[in-house]
Design an enzyme around this catalytic site. Structure first.
Site, PDB file in Angstrom:
ATOM      1  N   ASP A  93      33.020  34.340  39.274  1.00  0.00           N
ATOM      2  CA  ASP A  93      32.397  34.142  37.957  1.00  0.00           C
ATOM      3  C   ASP A  93      32.587  35.401  37.124  1.00  0.00           C
ATOM      4  OD1 ASP A  93      30.426  36.033  38.769  1.00  0.00           O
ATOM      5  OD2 ASP A  93      29.444  34.433  39.895  1.00  0.00           O
ATOM      6  N   TYR A 243      21.732  37.129  43.594  1.00  0.00           N
ATOM      7  CA  TYR A 243      21.655  38.305  44.462  1.00  0.00           C
ATOM      8  C   TYR A 243      20.203  38.741  44.622  1.00  0.00           C
ATOM      9  CZ  TYR A 243      26.733  38.673  44.462  1.00  0.00           C
ATOM     10  OH  TYR A 243      28.067  38.426  44.643  1.00  0.00           O
ATOM     11  N   GLU A 489      35.514  30.943  47.741  1.00  0.00           N
ATOM     12  CA  GLU A 489      35.223  32.022  46.797  1.00  0.00           C
ATOM     13  C   GLU A 489      35.391  33.369  47.504  1.00  0.00           C
ATOM     14  OE1 GLU A 489      31.452  31.739  44.758  1.00  0.00           O
ATOM     15  OE2 GLU A 489      32.147  33.086  43.162  1.00  0.00           O
TER      16      GLU A 489
END
Ligand SMILES: *[C@@H]1O[C@H](CO)[C@@H](O)[C@H](O)[C@H]1NC(C)=O
Ligand SMILES: *[C@@H]1O[C@H](CO)[C@@H](O)[C@H](O)[C@H]1NC(C)=O
Length: 528
Positions: A93, A243, A489
């Site tokens: 991202d 996170y 990812e």
């Protein structure tokens, strides 16, 4: 993510895998043939450093080698009147998350500190490694605008994930989030302090003024994080779900204190790590995960490598407790504890969890490699509960994990993108999966990106060279689909620890190619 597995190759691939290992053994035992199933770790090293160029945010320099990328995030911080142009996107991202970014720089720096000569042995790569670190630390200097202010995030996961756009086209929020005395964020302040302290060691010899500047910031950030204690995801709620800090900030405080001690030799930081060893969990937690969030094993390993000469009895005792916890972690990964060992896939890969499992593999491999170095230089062995393990044997286990990553696995895939002939083609990454800005500057809209680029079956138009993807599941199975982000990812802190490890294995391989006995003596099969 809940789709059924469509993986069908595994059973066919597995016998081949074992046959390959069998052949490796046979060939390496015979006298003059070169090491058969050897990988080009020098090439892997070069590729791993390219990945950090692909993740760059900001104004790209003239010598940018990953040319499918272009300038992006050029107004980051503008709304708040601060220059936050630069730094790294963490993964697929376009958000700049402070905690994983700083952790990435700490790991990259650790690799350079331990394996500087080995990196320099591959032409041009030390310079690239230093550039990768400096791209991060230059940003941290900008983001630390006042002794007690640290800008810890630009953009947010929620709005960013609604769109599928190249960073060059971003139309999502670029709001910046700061930590200060009223909104503390100890994890990020301390991790950024650790990163800048570690990087100061890296730059000490070649750029002493810059190293001094980094140290100055590191000391202030540690003081800020320690004096104004608070969980950063309470101050920056937007980071939750991306996170969030599960382990809290005490591990980061010990980690930062140890890095500052390593960088400054100022006894204040050593005393801090000794005084708070127990109350912060440094000598009590034995955790089998080492990651951007949970750093106990990392700080225990760091403490375990500190010299014990000149310490008093109590200090020695506490260092020994750190060491025993570090060794518990290392032995668990080597499968040498009586009970609590790390899980492995049938193909031999360390397995922690389904989501981005590779981060735990590469992070563990760095601690093992660093500790192997320490044992060799101090002429010691690692005494696990079931076995005593020397530095060579530890490295041969690291090699088994790295070789799995590079293609010695049931899928026959390299999980390091761009390495070898077979690797993931549909990495979950906005920039890589969209046509290059260089070839087509026509704006790609928020939803248009999902329609045109995300949902395609075709391989990504740009190869995200050097990225370590999330990797296979507990059965060594991998589905190469963009939507399968748990596996496809990549994150900057997956690749960061590999830089030093590739360099070390490259050196080892060079040393042993002229001496096949040496490669035969690496007990390759014993761990698989
Ligand atoms: C050591 O670090 C502490 C805390 O940052 C500082 O107050 C002290 O002046 C430092 N000592 C030396 C000798 O630099
Ligand atoms: C581990 O197992 C060995 C062999 O059974 C035993 O001698 C040893 O005491 C055990 N160690 C621990 C810590 O349980």
């Amino acid at each position: 993510m809940k789709e059924k597995s469509i993986c069908q190759n595994t059973l066919l691939a597995q016998p081949k895998h074992f046959l390959q290992h069998f052949l490796v053994l046979i060939l390496s035992l015979s006298s003059t043939l070169p090491f058969a199933h050897s990988f080009d770790y020098g090439d892997a090293l070069s590729k791993s450093l390219l990945y950090f160029e692909a993740q760059r945010s900001g104004h790209l320099p003239y010598n940018q080698r990953v040319t499918w990328r272009h300038h992006s995030g050029l107004t980051d911080g503008l709304e708040q009147g601060v220059d936050l142009v630069g730094g790294y996107y963490d993964a697929g991202d376009n958000v700049k998350f402070g905690l994983p970014m700083a952790y990435t720089i700490t790991l990259l720096s650790w690799g350079v500190i331990e394996f500087r000569d080995e990196i320099a042995a591959v032409d041009g790569e030390l310079r690239h490694a230093l550039e990768a670190i400096k791209w991060g630390t230059d940003y941290f200097i900008k983001a630390h605008t006042h002794p007690h202010v640290l800008w810890a995030q630009v953009g947010d996961g929620y709005t960013d994930h609604l769109c599928w756009q190249r960073p060059e086209d971003m139309t999502t929020s670029r709001r910046a989030y700061k930590l200060d005395e009223e909104n503390p964020g100890t994890e990020v302040a301390a991790e950024t302090a650790a990163a800048m302290a570690a990087a100061s060691i890296v730059f000490r010899g070649t750029n002493p003024q810059y190293a001094q500047l980094l140290l100055h910031h590191a000391e202030q950030l540690f003081e800020f994080g320690d004096k104004y204690r608070g969980k950063y995801d309470s101050s920056i709620k937007e980071v939750k779900g991306y996170y969030s800090s599960v382990s809290g900030y005490r591990d980061e405080l010990l980690w930062a204190a140890l890095w500052l001690y390593k960088a400054t030799h100022n006894i204040t930081y050593f005393d801090y790590a000794i005084l708070n060893a127990e109350s912060f969990g440094g000598t009590t937690w034995a955790i089998r995960e080492f990651s951007w969030d949970v750093k106990f094993a990392g700080l225990q390993t760091l403490a375990a490598t500190l010299p014990t000469e000149g310490r008093d009895k109590e200090q020695k005792q506490i260092l020994q407790q750190y060491r025993s916890k570090a060794e518990h972690y290392l032995c668990a990964n080597l499968n040498k504890n009586n009970f609590t060992n790390a899980k492995r896939t049938p193909g031999g890969l360390l397995y922690t969890r389904r989501w981005n499992n590779m981060q735990y593999v590469s992070n563990a491999a760095l601690l093992l490699t660093v500790y192997s170095n320490h044992l060799r230089s101090t002429d010691q062995t690692l005494d696990c509960q079931t076995d005593s393990v020397g530095p060579t044997k530890i490295l041969s286990f690291v090699k088994s994990q790295v070789d799995y990553i590079l293609g010695s696995n049931p899928m026959g895939l390299s999980y390091l993108v761009g390495y070898g002939s077979a690797y993931p083609m549909r990495v979950h990454h906005r920039g890589a999966s969209t046509t290059s800005y260089k070839d087509d500057k026509v704006f790609v809209g928020c939803m248009q990106g999902y329609h045109t680029w995300f949902g395609r079956h075709d391989p990504n138009p740009n190869v995200l060279v050097g990225a370590l993807v999330g990797g296979p599941d507990k059965n060594d199975e991998f589905r190469d689909k963009r939507v399968n982000f748990a596996q496809t990812e990549a994150c900057t802190y997956n690749t960061a620890p590999l830089v030093g490890i590739f360099a070390k294995l490259h050196e080892l391989e060079k040393g042993s190619s002229s001496n096949t006995i040496a490669s035969a003596s690496l007990p390759l099969l014993s761990f698989i």
